[in-house]
Design a protein around this motif. Structure first.
Motif, PDB file in Angstrom:
ATOM      1  N   LYS A 127       0.796  -1.231   0.000  1.00 41.35           N
ATOM      2  CA  LYS A 127       0.000   0.000   0.000  1.00 41.35           C
ATOM      3  C   LYS A 127       0.825   1.277   0.000  1.00 41.35           C
ATOM      4  O   LYS A 127       0.266   2.366   0.035  1.00 41.35           O
ATOM      5  CB  LYS A 127      -0.927   0.011   1.218  1.00 41.35           C
ATOM      6  CG  LYS A 127      -1.963  -1.096   1.183  1.00 41.35           C
ATOM      7  CD  LYS A 127      -2.862  -1.018   2.393  1.00 41.35           C
ATOM      8  CE  LYS A 127      -3.892  -2.125   2.367  1.00 41.35           C
ATOM      9  NZ  LYS A 127      -4.796  -2.052   3.517  1.00 41.35           N
ATOM     10  N   THR A 128       2.162   1.170  -0.020  1.00 43.04           N
ATOM     11  CA  THR A 128       2.986   2.381   0.045  1.00 43.04           C
ATOM     12  C   THR A 128       4.015   2.404  -1.067  1.00 43.04           C
ATOM     13  O   THR A 128       4.627   1.401  -1.398  1.00 43.04           O
ATOM     14  CB  THR A 128       3.716   2.489   1.403  1.00 43.04           C
ATOM     15  OG1 THR A 128       4.581   1.358   1.556  1.00 43.04           O
ATOM     16  CG2 THR A 128       2.732   2.540   2.567  1.00 43.04           C
ATOM     17  N   TRP A 129       4.191   3.586  -1.644  1.00 35.70           N
ATOM     18  CA  TRP A 129       5.177   3.797  -2.712  1.00 35.70           C
ATOM     19  C   TRP A 129       5.882   5.128  -2.504  1.00 35.70           C
ATOM     20  O   TRP A 129       5.269   6.102  -2.083  1.00 35.70           O
ATOM     21  CB  TRP A 129       4.479   3.845  -4.079  1.00 35.70           C
ATOM     22  CG  TRP A 129       3.980   2.527  -4.533  1.00 35.70           C
ATOM     23  CD1 TRP A 129       2.744   1.982  -4.287  1.00 35.70           C
ATOM     24  CD2 TRP A 129       4.684   1.555  -5.284  1.00 35.70           C
ATOM     25  NE1 TRP A 129       2.654   0.735  -4.843  1.00 35.70           N
ATOM     26  CE2 TRP A 129       3.839   0.447  -5.473  1.00 35.70           C
ATOM     27  CE3 TRP A 129       5.971   1.500  -5.818  1.00 35.70           C
ATOM     28  CZ2 TRP A 129       4.236  -0.682  -6.173  1.00 35.70           C
ATOM     29  CZ3 TRP A 129       6.355   0.374  -6.522  1.00 35.70           C
ATOM     30  CH2 TRP A 129       5.484  -0.693  -6.687  1.00 35.70           C
ATOM     31  N   ALA A 130       7.162   5.149  -2.833  1.00 36.75           N
ATOM     32  CA  ALA A 130       7.927   6.398  -2.920  1.00 36.75           C
ATOM     33  C   ALA A 130       8.486   6.473  -4.331  1.00 36.75           C
ATOM     34  O   ALA A 130       8.867   5.452  -4.904  1.00 36.75           O
ATOM     35  CB  ALA A 130       9.060   6.405  -1.900  1.00 36.75           C
ATOM     36  N   GLU A 131       8.517   7.667  -4.888  1.00 38.58           N
ATOM     37  CA  GLU A 131       8.985   7.823  -6.268  1.00 38.58           C
ATOM     38  C   GLU A 131       9.980   8.973  -6.343  1.00 38.58           C
ATOM     39  O   GLU A 131       9.791   9.996  -5.684  1.00 38.58           O
ATOM     40  CB  GLU A 131       7.813   8.120  -7.188  1.00 38.58           C
ATOM     41  CG  GLU A 131       8.210   8.337  -8.639  1.00 38.58           C
ATOM     42  CD  GLU A 131       7.009   8.573  -9.531  1.00 38.58           C
ATOM     43  OE1 GLU A 131       6.538   7.603 -10.146  1.00 38.58           O
ATOM     44  OE2 GLU A 131       6.537   9.732  -9.592  1.00 38.58           O
ATOM     45  N   TYR A 132      11.017   8.772  -7.152  1.00 38.45           N
ATOM     46  CA  TYR A 132      11.901   9.884  -7.509  1.00 38.45           C
ATOM     47  C   TYR A 132      11.778  10.100  -9.004  1.00 38.45           C
ATOM     48  O   TYR A 132      11.958   9.175  -9.802  1.00 38.45           O
ATOM     49  CB  TYR A 132      13.368   9.618  -7.148  1.00 38.45           C
ATOM     50  CG  TYR A 132      14.201  10.817  -7.511  1.00 38.45           C
ATOM     51  CD1 TYR A 132      14.195  11.946  -6.686  1.00 38.45           C
ATOM     52  CD2 TYR A 132      14.897  10.887  -8.698  1.00 38.45           C
ATOM     53  CE1 TYR A 132      14.893  13.081  -7.043  1.00 38.45           C
ATOM     54  CE2 TYR A 132      15.604  12.006  -9.067  1.00 38.45           C
ATOM     55  CZ  TYR A 132      15.596  13.102  -8.229  1.00 38.45           C
ATOM     56  OH  TYR A 132      16.280  14.244  -8.589  1.00 38.45           O
TER      57      TYR A 132
END
Length: 117
Positions: free
Chosen positions: A110-115
């Motif tokens: 349920k969690t995402w980080a994006e660069y």
């Protein structure tokens, strides 16, 4: 703009010791990470690709060799957050493939980080 992406998986531990002692992430714990690299190009190459997926095997090798079943605090400079992992993998990929547009890292379903610059 054409866009492609490829997904990679690894398992690792980490600890965010700079957080308050009662924060769950301050304790040693692990995740089954998902890394998605996205490449983009305004036109396709002579083979009809943004980039051949096979060429991205170098990222799999890098992840398997340096990150899988490792303690991320020993691997990364700075906090071993998903955000920092996304930036790290983006920079690594961009040195090899100019079409890299973004990298996403998931610690949980349920969690995402994006660069994305």
């Amino acid at each position: 703009m054409y866009r492609i992406s490829k997904e990679f998986h690894f398992s690792a531990s980490h600890q965010l010791g700079h957080l308050p002692q009662d924060h769950q992430c301050a304790r040693l714990h692990g995740h089954n990470y998902i890394v998605v690299v996205e490449l983009a190009a305004p036109a396709l190459n002579a083979d009809g690709f943004v980039r051949d997926y096979h060429e991205l095997a170098a990222l799999k090798h890098y992840i398997d060799t340096c990150f899988d079943h490792r303690h991320l605090n020993d691997v990364l400079d700075g906090p071993s957050t998903a955000e920092n992992l996304a930036r790290h993998f983006f920079d690594w990929c961009r040195e090899r493939w100019s079409e890299v547009a973004a990298v996403r890292v998931s610690e949980t379903p349920k969690t995402w980080a994006e660069y994305r610059p």
